[in-house]
Write a protein that holds these residues in place. Structure first.
Motif, PDB file in Angstrom:
ATOM      1  N   ASP A 158     -38.629 -89.591 -14.321  1.00  0.00           N
ATOM      2  CA  ASP A 158     -37.505 -90.397 -14.776  1.00  0.00           C
ATOM      3  C   ASP A 158     -37.053 -91.278 -13.610  1.00  0.00           C
ATOM      4  OD1 ASP A 158     -35.105 -91.482 -15.561  1.00  0.00           O
ATOM      5  OD2 ASP A 158     -34.230 -89.594 -16.252  1.00  0.00           O
ATOM      6  N   PRO A 159     -37.133 -92.613 -13.733  1.00  0.00           N
ATOM      7  CA  PRO A 159     -36.738 -93.478 -12.624  1.00  0.00           C
ATOM      8  C   PRO A 159     -35.329 -93.215 -12.107  1.00  0.00           C
ATOM      9  CG  PRO A 159     -37.899 -94.762 -14.272  1.00  0.00           C
ATOM     10  CD  PRO A 159     -37.687 -93.387 -14.866  1.00  0.00           C
ATOM     11  N   GLU A 160     -34.428 -92.795 -12.985  1.00  0.00           N
ATOM     12  CA  GLU A 160     -33.054 -92.552 -12.540  1.00  0.00           C
ATOM     13  C   GLU A 160     -32.966 -91.421 -11.517  1.00  0.00           C
ATOM     14  OE1 GLU A 160     -30.449 -91.948 -15.821  1.00  0.00           O
ATOM     15  OE2 GLU A 160     -30.766 -93.960 -16.660  1.00  0.00           O
ATOM     16  N   LEU A 161     -33.969 -90.572 -11.456  1.00  0.00           N
ATOM     17  CA  LEU A 161     -33.962 -89.458 -10.515  1.00  0.00           C
ATOM     18  C   LEU A 161     -34.460 -89.867  -9.131  1.00  0.00           C
ATOM     19  CD1 LEU A 161     -35.254 -86.591 -12.834  1.00  0.00           C
ATOM     20  CD2 LEU A 161     -32.898 -87.103 -12.158  1.00  0.00           C
ATOM     21  N   TYR A 162     -34.750 -91.165  -8.956  1.00  0.00           N
ATOM     22  CA  TYR A 162     -35.198 -91.665  -7.656  1.00  0.00           C
ATOM     23  C   TYR A 162     -34.194 -92.624  -7.017  1.00  0.00           C
ATOM     24  CZ  TYR A 162     -39.755 -89.599  -8.584  1.00  0.00           C
ATOM     25  OH  TYR A 162     -40.771 -88.711  -8.829  1.00  0.00           O
ATOM     26  N   HIS A 163     -32.968 -92.573  -7.465  1.00  0.00           N
ATOM     27  CA  HIS A 163     -31.928 -93.368  -6.799  1.00  0.00           C
ATOM     28  C   HIS A 163     -31.890 -92.972  -5.325  1.00  0.00           C
ATOM     29  CE1 HIS A 163     -28.012 -95.049  -5.779  1.00  0.00           C
ATOM     30  NE2 HIS A 163     -27.963 -95.636  -6.973  1.00  0.00           N
ATOM     31  N   THR A 164     -31.741 -93.964  -4.457  1.00  0.00           N
ATOM     32  CA  THR A 164     -31.797 -93.654  -3.025  1.00  0.00           C
ATOM     33  C   THR A 164     -30.655 -92.742  -2.590  1.00  0.00           C
ATOM     34  OG1 THR A 164     -30.806 -95.843  -2.670  1.00  0.00           O
ATOM     35  CG2 THR A 164     -33.144 -95.620  -2.219  1.00  0.00           C
TER      36      THR A 164
ATOM     37  N   VAL B 241     -30.405-105.531   2.589  1.00  0.00           N
ATOM     38  CA  VAL B 241     -29.284-106.206   1.939  1.00  0.00           C
ATOM     39  C   VAL B 241     -29.750-107.135   0.823  1.00  0.00           C
ATOM     40  CG1 VAL B 241     -27.385-107.857   2.311  1.00  0.00           C
ATOM     41  CG2 VAL B 241     -27.859-106.068   4.009  1.00  0.00           C
ATOM     42  N   ASP B 242     -30.797-107.903   1.084  1.00  0.00           N
ATOM     43  CA  ASP B 242     -31.169-108.948   0.118  1.00  0.00           C
ATOM     44  C   ASP B 242     -32.529-108.713  -0.543  1.00  0.00           C
ATOM     45  OD1 ASP B 242     -33.068-109.616   2.017  1.00  0.00           O
ATOM     46  OD2 ASP B 242     -32.100-111.472   2.649  1.00  0.00           O
ATOM     47  N   GLY B 243     -33.038-107.500  -0.456  1.00  0.00           N
ATOM     48  CA  GLY B 243     -34.307-107.186  -1.111  1.00  0.00           C
ATOM     49  C   GLY B 243     -34.276-105.776  -1.670  1.00  0.00           C
ATOM     50  N   VAL B 244     -34.840-105.581  -2.844  1.00  0.00           N
ATOM     51  CA  VAL B 244     -34.755-104.271  -3.508  1.00  0.00           C
ATOM     52  C   VAL B 244     -35.979-103.412  -3.250  1.00  0.00           C
ATOM     53  CG1 VAL B 244     -33.198-105.055  -5.321  1.00  0.00           C
ATOM     54  CG2 VAL B 244     -35.685-105.264  -5.643  1.00  0.00           C
ATOM     55  N   GLY B 245     -36.797-103.803  -2.295  1.00  0.00           N
ATOM     56  CA  GLY B 245     -37.992-103.028  -2.015  1.00  0.00           C
ATOM     57  C   GLY B 245     -39.224-103.678  -2.599  1.00  0.00           C
ATOM     58  N   LEU B 246     -40.223-102.892  -2.856  1.00  0.00           N
ATOM     59  CA  LEU B 246     -41.493-103.414  -3.356  1.00  0.00           C
ATOM     60  C   LEU B 246     -41.328-103.999  -4.764  1.00  0.00           C
ATOM     61  CD1 LEU B 246     -43.755-100.478  -2.166  1.00  0.00           C
ATOM     62  CD2 LEU B 246     -43.659-102.779  -1.179  1.00  0.00           C
TER      63      LEU B 246
ATOM     64  N   ALA C 234     -45.471 -90.567 -11.001  1.00  0.00           N
ATOM     65  CA  ALA C 234     -44.275 -90.257 -10.221  1.00  0.00           C
ATOM     66  C   ALA C 234     -43.948 -91.397  -9.265  1.00  0.00           C
ATOM     67  CB  ALA C 234     -44.465 -88.951  -9.455  1.00  0.00           C
ATOM     68  N   LEU C 235     -44.976 -91.968  -8.633  1.00  0.00           N
ATOM     69  CA  LEU C 235     -44.739 -93.081  -7.709  1.00  0.00           C
ATOM     70  C   LEU C 235     -44.230 -94.318  -8.453  1.00  0.00           C
ATOM     71  CD1 LEU C 235     -47.759 -92.878  -5.219  1.00  0.00           C
ATOM     72  CD2 LEU C 235     -45.443 -91.962  -4.965  1.00  0.00           C
ATOM     73  N   ALA C 236     -44.758 -94.570  -9.642  1.00  0.00           N
ATOM     74  CA  ALA C 236     -44.281 -95.711 -10.425  1.00  0.00           C
ATOM     75  C   ALA C 236     -42.812 -95.524 -10.792  1.00  0.00           C
ATOM     76  CB  ALA C 236     -45.126 -95.879 -11.682  1.00  0.00           C
ATOM     77  N   ALA C 237     -42.430 -94.309 -11.156  1.00  0.00           N
ATOM     78  CA  ALA C 237     -41.022 -94.032 -11.456  1.00  0.00           C
ATOM     79  C   ALA C 237     -40.159 -94.239 -10.217  1.00  0.00           C
ATOM     80  CB  ALA C 237     -40.870 -92.608 -11.979  1.00  0.00           C
ATOM     81  N   CYS C 238     -40.686 -93.864  -9.056  1.00  0.00           N
ATOM     82  CA  CYS C 238     -39.936 -94.042  -7.811  1.00  0.00           C
ATOM     83  C   CYS C 238     -39.695 -95.519  -7.522  1.00  0.00           C
ATOM     84  CB  CYS C 238     -40.693 -93.381  -6.657  1.00  0.00           C
ATOM     85  SG  CYS C 238     -39.859 -93.509  -5.054  1.00  0.00           S
ATOM     86  N   ILE C 239     -40.731 -96.340  -7.690  1.00  0.00           N
ATOM     87  CA  ILE C 239     -40.569 -97.785  -7.483  1.00  0.00           C
ATOM     88  C   ILE C 239     -39.449 -98.329  -8.363  1.00  0.00           C
ATOM     89  CG2 ILE C 239     -41.612-100.005  -8.096  1.00  0.00           C
ATOM     90  CD1 ILE C 239     -42.625 -99.321  -5.520  1.00  0.00           C
ATOM     91  N   ARG C 240     -39.424 -97.898  -9.606  1.00  0.00           N
ATOM     92  CA  ARG C 240     -38.455 -98.446 -10.559  1.00  0.00           C
ATOM     93  C   ARG C 240     -37.042 -97.903 -10.330  1.00  0.00           C
ATOM     94  NH1 ARG C 240     -43.184 -98.145 -14.321  1.00  0.00           N
ATOM     95  NH2 ARG C 240     -43.768-100.340 -14.612  1.00  0.00           N
ATOM     96  N   GLY C 241     -36.937 -96.735  -9.720  1.00  0.00           N
ATOM     97  CA  GLY C 241     -35.620 -96.124  -9.568  1.00  0.00           C
ATOM     98  C   GLY C 241     -34.960 -96.293  -8.222  1.00  0.00           C
TER      99      GLY C 241
END
Length: 250
Positions: free
Chosen positions: A68-74, A129-134, A171-178
């Motif tokens: 679940d992407p929501e479980l990968y919030h930083t 600050v101005d980028g959300v990651g990959l 799992a990694l795809a969910a992490c990217i999205r979350g």
């Protein structure tokens, strides 16, 4: 390999040595071994007299896989790091994070300041600050039927890396999205701990170091010469700079 439960999520970790504790937080699609053991970070820090602690993020390495992407919030990943320190009976540690791990470390320093003595942010500059990651295309690449079905260059790089390490692609795809949270400039300005921002001079992923250092109340810049994003992790200049920073901080 020791493990603990972080609010119900099974997390694998290592804990070696004695002295002041240093917590290592790896980057996306990596593991504690790939990011820290293999490039001799653990050996370097142990040799300098530190207690060295590292863990696999949720969804990575030997830790529990979540989809679940929501479980990968930083924030949740920062809580994992704090929960590990609490599990070990440590009130605080110096923190070294790379790439996504640096993003998690920044969240940790902001939200749980009592747990962070100082912070080394490798492979992450103003994109905090101005980028959300990959980009989302990396998640698409991880979910493609095979590497041959990935047209995007960056997506191919991460898919090949994940395949080589037999990672859980879903799992990694969910992490990217979350894990796409940024900090505001005001929030960065509230990170009061000493912070070292270390980026390769050829790194096209991290964003520039100088604009982030300007926002930090106690920031220092370290350029890692002639290194792109991934090779900068194990660079001698990075290690030496981090050791000097740890020695100099209050």
């Amino acid at each position: 390999m020791p493990r603990f439960s972080s609010d119900g999520v099974d997390i694998a970790y290592f804990d070696e040595g004695a002295g002041d504790p240093v917590l290592l937080i790896h980057g996306f699609a990596s593991t504690k071994e790939i990011n820290w053991v293999n490039p001799s970070w653990t050996k370097t820090l142990l040799g300098a007299g530190y207690r060295v602690i590292g863990f696999d993020h949720r969804g990575h390495g030997a830790s529990q896989k979540l989809y679940d992407p929501e479980l990968y919030h930083t924030r949740l990943m920062a809580e994992d790091a704090c929960n590990l320190l609490a599990h070990l009976g440590l009130p605080r540690a110096d923190v070294i994070g790379y790439s996504m791990g640096a993003r998690v470390g920044a969240q940790m320093a902001l939200l749980f300041p009592q747990a962070v003595r100082s912070l080394v942010m490798g492979g992450l500059g103003i994109h905090l600050v101005d980028g959300v990651g990959l980009p989302q295309t990396v998640a698409d690449a991880l979910e493609a039927p095979s590497l041959d079905d990935v047209p995007d260059a960056m997506g191919r790089t991460f898919r090949a890396f994940a395949d080589a390490n037999k990672a859980d692609l879903k799992a990694l795809a969910a992490c990217i999205r979350g894990s796409r949270q940024v900090l505001s400039r005001e929030e960065v300005g509230r990170i009061f701990q000493p912070v070292l921002v270390a980026i390769g001079t050829r790194d096209s992923v991290s964003g520039a170091a100088a604009p982030l250092v300007e926002l930090l109340p106690d920031g220092t810049q370290l350029d890692i010469p002639n290194r792109e994003h991934n090779p900068a992790v194990g660079d001698k200049v990075f290690k030496e700079g981090a050791l000097a920073f740890l020695k100099a901080r209050p």
